[in-house]
Design a protein around this motif. Sequence first.
Motif, short mmCIF file in Angstrom:
data_model
loop_
_atom_site.label_atom_id
_atom_site.label_comp_id
_atom_site.label_asym_id
_atom_site.label_seq_id
_atom_site.Cartn_x
_atom_site.Cartn_y
_atom_site.Cartn_z
N MET A 1 0.84 -1.21 0.00
CA MET A 1 0.00 0.00 0.00
C MET A 1 0.88 1.26 0.00
N GLY A 2 1.91 1.24 0.84
CA GLY A 2 2.81 2.39 0.93
C GLY A 2 3.53 2.65 -0.39
N GLN A 3 3.96 1.55 -1.03
CA GLN A 3 4.65 1.69 -2.31
C GLN A 3 3.73 2.33 -3.35
N LEU A 4 2.47 1.98 -3.30
CA LEU A 4 1.52 2.52 -4.27
C LEU A 4 1.28 4.02 -4.05
N VAL A 5 1.31 4.45 -2.80
CA VAL A 5 1.22 5.89 -2.50
C VAL A 5 2.40 6.61 -3.14
N VAL A 6 3.59 6.07 -2.94
CA VAL A 6 4.81 6.69 -3.47
C VAL A 6 4.79 6.64 -5.01
N ASP A 7 4.41 5.50 -5.57
CA ASP A 7 4.38 5.34 -7.04
C ASP A 7 3.42 6.35 -7.67
N ASN A 8 2.26 6.55 -7.04
CA ASN A 8 1.29 7.50 -7.59
C ASN A 8 1.87 8.91 -7.65
N LEU A 9 2.52 9.31 -6.58
CA LEU A 9 3.07 10.68 -6.55
C LEU A 9 4.23 10.82 -7.53
N ARG A 10 5.12 9.83 -7.55
CA ARG A 10 6.26 9.91 -8.47
C ARG A 10 5.80 9.93 -9.92
N SER A 11 4.87 9.02 -10.22
CA SER A 11 4.39 8.93 -11.60
C SER A 11 3.73 10.24 -12.03
N TRP A 12 2.95 10.81 -11.12
CA TRP A 12 2.27 12.07 -11.45
C TRP A 12 3.28 13.18 -11.75
N PHE A 13 4.27 13.32 -10.88
CA PHE A 13 5.21 14.43 -11.06
C PHE A 13 6.27 14.12 -12.13
N ASP A 14 6.37 12.86 -12.54
CA ASP A 14 7.19 12.52 -13.71
C ASP A 14 6.42 12.79 -15.01
N GLY A 15 5.17 13.14 -14.88
CA GLY A 15 4.37 13.46 -16.08
C GLY A 15 3.70 12.23 -16.69
N ASN A 16 3.66 11.13 -15.94
CA ASN A 16 3.07 9.90 -16.49
C ASN A 16 1.66 9.61 -15.96
N GLY A 17 1.07 10.57 -15.29
CA GLY A 17 -0.29 10.37 -14.78
C GLY A 17 -0.30 9.54 -13.51
N PRO A 18 -1.47 9.49 -12.86
CA PRO A 18 -1.58 8.69 -11.63
C PRO A 18 -1.63 7.20 -11.97
N VAL A 19 -1.18 6.35 -11.05
CA VAL A 19 -1.21 4.89 -11.28
C VAL A 19 -2.59 4.34 -10.97
N THR A 20 -3.14 4.74 -9.83
CA THR A 20 -4.44 4.21 -9.42
C THR A 20 -5.37 5.36 -8.99
N PRO A 21 -5.84 6.14 -9.98
CA PRO A 21 -6.79 7.21 -9.63
C PRO A 21 -8.14 6.61 -9.24
N ILE A 22 -8.88 7.31 -8.37
CA ILE A 22 -10.23 6.84 -8.04
C ILE A 22 -11.14 7.15 -9.24
N PRO A 23 -12.24 6.41 -9.39
CA PRO A 23 -13.11 6.61 -10.57
C PRO A 23 -13.59 8.07 -10.71
N GLU A 24 -13.87 8.73 -9.59
CA GLU A 24 -14.39 10.10 -9.65
C GLU A 24 -13.38 11.06 -10.26
N SER A 25 -12.10 10.73 -10.21
CA SER A 25 -11.08 11.65 -10.72
C SER A 25 -10.98 11.66 -12.24
N LYS A 26 -11.65 10.72 -12.89
CA LYS A 26 -11.76 10.69 -14.35
C LYS A 26 -10.41 10.91 -15.05
N TRP A 27 -9.62 9.87 -15.01
CA TRP A 27 -8.32 9.92 -15.68
C TRP A 27 -8.26 8.77 -16.68
N PRO A 28 -7.73 8.97 -17.93
CA PRO A 28 -7.22 10.22 -18.48
C PRO A 28 -8.35 11.22 -18.74
N ARG A 29 -7.94 12.50 -18.71
CA ARG A 29 -8.96 13.55 -18.85
C ARG A 29 -9.40 13.66 -20.30
#
Length: 319
Positions: free
Chosen positions: A291-319
């Motif tokens: 779970m912790g790794q997934l938190v880190v992966d989501n933030l890194r991926s987002w700021f690397d410009g690769n989008g979130p790894v596991t966005p919630i459905p409400e966040s509608k990704w890709p936009r």
Amino acid sequence: MSNEIHVLSMGQMMPDVDAALAQSFVVHRTVDRPIDEILAEHGPRIRAIATRGREKTDAAMMARLPKLEIVANFGVGYDSIDVPATVARDIIVTNTPDVLNDEVADFTVGLLLSTIRELPQADAHLRAGNWLKSPYRLTASLRDRTVGMIGMGRIGRAIASRITAFDVPVVYYARRAQPDVPWRHVPNLLDLAREVDTLVVIVPGGPETRHLINADVLKALGPRGIVINVARGSVVDETALIAALKDGTIHGAGLDVFADEPRVPQELITLDNAVLVPHVGSGTHHTRARMGQLVVDNLRSWFDGNGPVTPIPESKWPR
Ligand code: 8YV
């Protein structure tokens, strides 16, 4: 990646998660400093939140973070986050789905059996020296039961599979029937409660499911009834549950979650027909690390410009 990305870390994160975040970001931890002070000094710079999910991430707090882009929740349930407020501002929310399904399902079966067979109470009987005076009382059984699942999402399915392997019939209540599961859908909660004697609650928390399990449902479940809640405390009307446990409206309960954690009502603590554990469903080294790794992966991926790894459905990704 820039090391100048400021992240607000809310709640007690695992040391490995803290260390991994600190490698990539400038992290401001609420465990080190009051949140008000952090927001006053760094609010305008903070672009991400990593949250343990125990404190609220509400609209007023996020309003103090004008550059907020992403909220990464440690946990699959994200009812502590004001999701409409994030949607309104195009802020991405991520959670930690799937990596905990099997762990929570294993745990739920354990809690179910502990509750029905009274394992903690029998353990206490032995430790108190009471075995020398009398054998432990006979208990209820899983053998003659039908389980009603409240919720049939990813964790619900993993739980239902395990219960089916015990040769115990399973039916489920959910807002919509799931076409790809082998268990029968009961569209009305009271009908389900009348039909079964055991409820396993595994629906998301939040306003839509608040007090879904109320006095009427408990009455319909009846005197053999067992309630297992591994979802959120808010889903069960705790006052009604305590009353039902006290007056024999139902037989027992196994609870991993409570209305006002970590505070548990004294009335519940003194009841002999409830098994109470402190929100530990996913709490193993194995699963919390994922779970912790997934938190880190989501933030890194987002700021690397690769989008979130596991966005919630409400966040509608890709936009
Ligand atoms: C965690 C949970 O214990 O994933 C969830 O939604 O309830 C648990 O797995 C919790 O989120 C940690 O704060």
